[in-house]
Write an enzyme that holds these catalytic residues in place. Structure first.
Site, PDB file in Angstrom:
ATOM      1  N   GLU A  93     -19.589  15.670  -6.413  1.00 46.67           N
ATOM      2  CA  GLU A  93     -21.017  15.349  -6.423  1.00 46.67           C
ATOM      3  C   GLU A  93     -21.216  13.867  -6.113  1.00 46.67           C
ATOM      4  OE1 GLU A  93     -24.480  15.052  -9.922  1.00 46.67           O
ATOM      5  OE2 GLU A  93     -22.384  15.480 -10.419  1.00 46.67           O
ATOM      6  N   TRP A  94     -22.173  13.564  -5.263  1.00 47.31           N
ATOM      7  CA  TRP A  94     -22.547  12.179  -5.004  1.00 47.31           C
ATOM      8  C   TRP A  94     -23.409  11.665  -6.154  1.00 47.31           C
ATOM      9  CZ3 TRP A  94     -21.839   7.789  -2.511  1.00 47.31           C
ATOM     10  CH2 TRP A  94     -22.880   6.854  -2.445  1.00 47.31           C
ATOM     11  N   ASP A 196      -8.008   5.021 -17.733  1.00 44.17           N
ATOM     12  CA  ASP A 196      -7.959   3.957 -16.713  1.00 44.17           C
ATOM     13  C   ASP A 196      -9.332   3.294 -16.625  1.00 44.17           C
ATOM     14  OD1 ASP A 196      -7.113   2.282 -14.716  1.00 44.17           O
ATOM     15  OD2 ASP A 196      -6.980   3.824 -13.164  1.00 44.17           O
TER      16      ASP A 196
END
Length: 295
Positions: A93-94, A196
């Protein structure tokens, strides 16, 4: 542009007939090709590509990490993941980025505290995955200090030494530090981690919602995530204040963060060379051989 052979594979995923003009190259770190796929009147997507032989299962594990986090915090939806002709792809998804609202950092700190309230049955306790391009072993361990020593610090120290990046003195100091870990870390249950969490791995989504990307998920100590937020400049003070309000930090939290950050520093040493050796040596000088820092 991505290989033309991929266009017929990605077209049904995105819902329209893709053309090279629909792809806009984006920053993707040191190992991935990353593109925004867009066409007027259609939703946009992110497509990530890299070598399926050089980094096997990297995107499969990234998709699993995003799914593990999604129940507790906002992440991009995984649209598709697969392999073709030696390439692996991940379609996401953008996320349209927004300017942080006045409450963004408070919300972010509270969201991370909530994530860190999700407990597992053992440290590690997740499929092996990657931090950046470096494989990481997430095999179960009964204690945090055993996991951090056996699955993180020592294997990476040996790998760096084998590549001529650490000398015998530093390797011995890391081994000595591993023996001191129970005196450094406060007790903690196995906690669900992003793994991270530096400044490049979050977005401010619509309405100022924090969105986590590019995880290296496992169950570990909260100081892993918190230390990384501070390693390359630090997040806004409101983030830490909100986190502490919801999940109080131990008195020696900065020591815990600094020791946890040996792991990403060793990864940077392995990937990018001796520019990170000074910071590693500085941490080892501070902590190798210490006695009873917990107060």
């Amino acid at each position: 542009m991505p290989s033309p052979q991929l266009l017929p594979v990605l077209s049904p995923i995105c819902g329209w007939q893709l053309q090279p003009s629909h792809f806009t190259s984006m920053a993707g770190g040191s190992i991935n090709e990353v593109y925004k796929v867009s066409h007027q009147g259609h939703p946009s997507f992110i497509v990530k590509l890299n070598s399926a032989t050089k980094f096997p299962q990297l995107f499969a594990q990234e998709a699993k990490g995003l799914a593990a986090l999604r129940s507790y915090t906002k992440t991009p939806e995984v649209i598709a993941q697969g392999e073709m002709e030696g390439l692996q792809y991940l379609v996401l998804e953008w996320i349209a980025e927004d300017q942080p609202t006045p409450t963004f950092w408070k919300n972010f700190g509270a969201a991370l505290a909530a994530l860190h309230s999700v407990e597992g049955t053992a440290f590690g306790s997740f499929e092996n995955n990657y931090m950046g391009s470096v494989p990481q072993d997430n095999g179960d361990a009964p204690t945090w200090t055993a996991f951090f020593a056996q699955r993180r610090l020592m294997p990476l120290a040996v790998k760096c030494a084998d590549n001529g990046l650490l000398g015998k003195s530093e390797t011995n100091q890391i081994e000595k530090l591993c023996n001191q870990l129970p005196q450094i870390f406060s007790p903690a249950a196995p906690t669900l981690l992003h793994g991270d969490l530096w400044s490049g791995n979050y977005l401010c989504g619509a309405g100022g919602v924090p969105v986590l990307i590019d995880p290296a998920v496992h169950f570990g100590h909260p100081s892993v995530d918190l230390g990384l937020t501070a390693l390359f400049g630090g997040f806004d003070a409101q983030f830490y204040q909100a986190y502490h309000y919801h999940k109080p930090l131990p008195p020696n939290y900065k020591d815990e963060w600094d020791v946890c950050n040996l792991y990403p520093l060793l990864i940077h040493l392995l990937l990018f060379g001796s520019g990170y050796l000074g910071a590693i040596r500085q941490t080892l000088q501070r902590f190798a051989g210490i006695q009873h820092r917990i107060v």
